[in-house]
Design an enzyme around this catalytic site. Sequence first.
Site, PDB file in Angstrom:
ATOM      1  N   GLU A   1       0.775  -1.352  -0.038  1.00  0.00           N
ATOM      2  CA  GLU A   1       0.275   0.380  -0.059  1.00  0.00           C
ATOM      3  C   GLU A   1       1.052   1.251   0.058  1.00  0.00           C
ATOM      4  O   GLU A   1       1.693   1.249   0.714  1.00  0.00           O
ATOM      5  CB  GLU A   1      -0.981  -0.172   1.196  1.00  0.00           C
ATOM      6  CG  GLU A   1      -1.648  -0.915   0.931  1.00  0.00           C
ATOM      7  CD  GLU A   1      -2.509  -1.395   2.464  1.00  0.00           C
ATOM      8  OE1 GLU A   1      -3.480  -1.834   2.744  1.00  0.00           O
ATOM      9  OE2 GLU A   1      -2.062  -1.378   3.455  1.00  0.00           O
TER      10      GLU A   1
ATOM     11  N   CYS B   1       2.693   7.776   1.754  1.00  0.00           N
ATOM     12  CA  CYS B   1       4.073   7.710   2.323  1.00  0.00           C
ATOM     13  C   CYS B   1       4.162   6.222   2.046  1.00  0.00           C
ATOM     14  O   CYS B   1       3.014   5.258   1.228  1.00  0.00           O
ATOM     15  CB  CYS B   1       2.853   7.036   3.927  1.00  0.00           C
ATOM     16  SG  CYS B   1       3.852   5.997   4.856  1.00  0.00           S
TER      17      CYS B   1
ATOM     18  N   CYS C   1       6.888  -7.825   5.832  1.00  0.00           N
ATOM     19  CA  CYS C   1       8.487  -7.023   6.306  1.00  0.00           C
ATOM     20  C   CYS C   1       9.275  -8.402   7.305  1.00  0.00           C
ATOM     21  O   CYS C   1       7.668  -9.097   8.195  1.00  0.00           O
ATOM     22  CB  CYS C   1       7.789  -5.951   7.223  1.00  0.00           C
ATOM     23  SG  CYS C   1       8.887  -4.850   8.143  1.00  0.00           S
TER      24      CYS C   1
ATOM     25  N   CYS D   1       7.370  -5.914  14.237  1.00  0.00           N
ATOM     26  CA  CYS D   1       7.195  -5.596  15.173  1.00  0.00           C
ATOM     27  C   CYS D   1       5.397  -5.926  16.589  1.00  0.00           C
ATOM     28  O   CYS D   1       4.891  -5.792  15.171  1.00  0.00           O
ATOM     29  CB  CYS D   1       7.087  -4.212  15.465  1.00  0.00           C
ATOM     30  SG  CYS D   1       8.885  -3.187  14.730  1.00  0.00           S
TER      31      CYS D   1
ATOM     32  N   CYS E   1       2.469  -4.557  15.083  1.00  0.00           N
ATOM     33  CA  CYS E   1       2.072  -4.254  13.240  1.00  0.00           C
ATOM     34  C   CYS E   1       1.602  -4.400  12.815  1.00  0.00           C
ATOM     35  O   CYS E   1       2.332  -5.788  12.491  1.00  0.00           O
ATOM     36  CB  CYS E   1       3.710  -3.409  13.518  1.00  0.00           C
ATOM     37  SG  CYS E   1       3.595  -3.113  11.132  1.00  0.00           S
TER      38      CYS E   1
ATOM     39  N   LEU F   1      11.392   4.861  18.169  1.00  0.00           N
ATOM     40  CA  LEU F   1      11.934   3.738  18.869  1.00  0.00           C
ATOM     41  C   LEU F   1      11.752   3.575  19.736  1.00  0.00           C
ATOM     42  O   LEU F   1      11.191   2.331  21.040  1.00  0.00           O
ATOM     43  CB  LEU F   1      12.530   5.629  20.197  1.00  0.00           C
ATOM     44  CG  LEU F   1      13.962   5.632  20.706  1.00  0.00           C
ATOM     45  CD1 LEU F   1      14.131   6.931  20.928  1.00  0.00           C
ATOM     46  CD2 LEU F   1      13.045   5.364  22.418  1.00  0.00           C
TER      47      LEU F   1
ATOM     48  N   CYS G   1      -0.735   5.020  10.799  1.00  0.00           N
ATOM     49  CA  CYS G   1       0.510   4.278  11.087  1.00  0.00           C
ATOM     50  C   CYS G   1      -0.056   2.822  11.768  1.00  0.00           C
ATOM     51  O   CYS G   1      -0.367   2.697  11.801  1.00  0.00           O
ATOM     52  CB  CYS G   1       1.517   4.839  11.720  1.00  0.00           C
ATOM     53  SG  CYS G   1       1.719   6.463  11.789  1.00  0.00           S
TER      54      CYS G   1
HETATM   55 FE1  SF4 Z   1       8.267  -3.590   9.809  1.00  0.00          FE
HETATM   56 FE2  SF4 Z   1       6.076  -3.042  10.941  1.00  0.00          FE
HETATM   57 FE3  SF4 Z   1       8.137  -2.876  12.207  1.00  0.00          FE
HETATM   58 FE4  SF4 Z   1       8.010  -0.756  10.658  1.00  0.00          FE
HETATM   59  S1  SF4 Z   1       6.974  -1.448  12.405  1.00  0.00           S
HETATM   60  S2  SF4 Z   1       9.903  -2.235  10.607  1.00  0.00           S
HETATM   61  S3  SF4 Z   1       6.751  -2.539   9.206  1.00  0.00           S
HETATM   62  S4  SF4 Z   1       7.411  -4.713  11.147  1.00  0.00           S
END
Ligand code: SF4
Length: 344
Positions: free
Chosen positions: A92, A105, A112, A116, A119, A212, A330
Site C-alpha cells: 500500500e 507514504c 516485513c 514489531c 504492526c 524508538l 500508522c
Molecule cells: Fe516492519 Fe511494521 Fe516494524 Fe515497520 S513497524 S519495521 S513495517 S514490523
Amino acid sequence: MRTRLLGMSPARLKEIALENGLPSFTGNQIARWMYKGRARSIDDMTNISKEGRARLAENYEVGIAGPSEVQTSRDGTRKYLFPVPGSDRAVEAVMIPDGDRKTLCVSSQNGCRMGCRFCMTGRGGYHGQLQVADILSQFLAVEEAGELTNAVFMGMGEPLDNWDNVNAALEVLTSDWGFGWSPKRITVSTIGVIPSLKNFLDGSRCHLAVSLHSPFADERASIMPMQKAWPLNDVLDLVKSYDFTGQRRVSFEYTMFSGLNDSPRHADALASLLKGLECRVNLIRFHKIPDFPWSTSAPERMEAFKERLEHQGITVTIRASRGEDILAACGLLAGSRNKLPEER
Ligand code: SF4
C-alpha cells in the site's frame, strides 16, 4: 519477460541504448521521459525514432506497476493498493494531503521481517523485496503523481532492510536527471538497521526517522524484537556521530501504549537518551489492531508525556492520525488483499 527500465540511471540507460544500436544520448532521453515526463511506455518517447523504440520494446519496458484499488478517507487521505509483480500479494501507498502539502507514504518491502508486535505489516510476515521500479511506481501511478510535495518511507516494510532498491529510488528522486527533489522533502524511517543506516547516513542527505518506542532495552525488545540485533544505544551512538544541526533532520517515532511506555519514568529516560542531539520526538497514538491486548495512551497522558519531555529541552509533536477509517494510519498497513496468518 521484458526488463523494467524504471529506476535505472542515465549511465545504465546509455549502455542499453548502445547495446541496441542507438546513440548514447538516447539514454538521457529515456531518463527524461520516465522521470520528468512520467512516460508509461517506450512508445510514448516520441523523440526516439520509431524503429529505435520498437527495438527497445523487444526486450525492455518502462515497468510502472499501477494500483488495483484506491480508497479515500473522510479526511482526504487516499490509500492505493499496488499488486506486487510476480507475487500474489499487494503493498500500500498512502497519499496524505495537508494544506499545500501532499505527502506520499511509501512501502519499501512486500511485507516485513522485523516483527514489531504492534504492526499489522509485521504480523503478515515477509514475502520479498520490492524492486526499485515497484517503489517508484508508487510515486508515478498515484493520481496525485504531479502534485506530490513530500515522501516518507514509512509504509510497509523496513526501508533499510532493502537498502539497494531504496537507495536506487532515492537517487532517482533526488538527482537532477531524475525527479530533482530536494532531499529535505524525503524522510526515511527505520528501526535502526545499523549496517545500512551507516550507508544511508553517508550516502544520502534525506531526513532520518528512528522508531524508538521505549528508552529501556528490555522493554523495547518486547515491543520490537530487532532491538536484540541492533540495540538502541548502538543506533543512537551512530546517529550522534552525524551532524543534524543544519538542513538534515532526525526525528524519533514513539508510539504510545497505555501503561506500557507512557510513564514519567519513560519520559525522563527518553529525554536523557536524546540529550545533546538536535532532534524531534513524534508521539503517535497506537491504532488498535485485531486480537492484540495493548491500547493507546489517553490524550491527557500523551499531553503530560509531551510536556515532561519539553521541560527537558526536547522538541515534541503529537502526530495527528490520518486515514484511520480506511486503515491507512500508522501501523495499520497490511495490504488489504493479503491474508494474515491466522486468517489462512
Ligand atoms: Fe516492519 Fe511494521 Fe516494524 Fe515497520 S513497524 S519495521 S513495517 S514490523
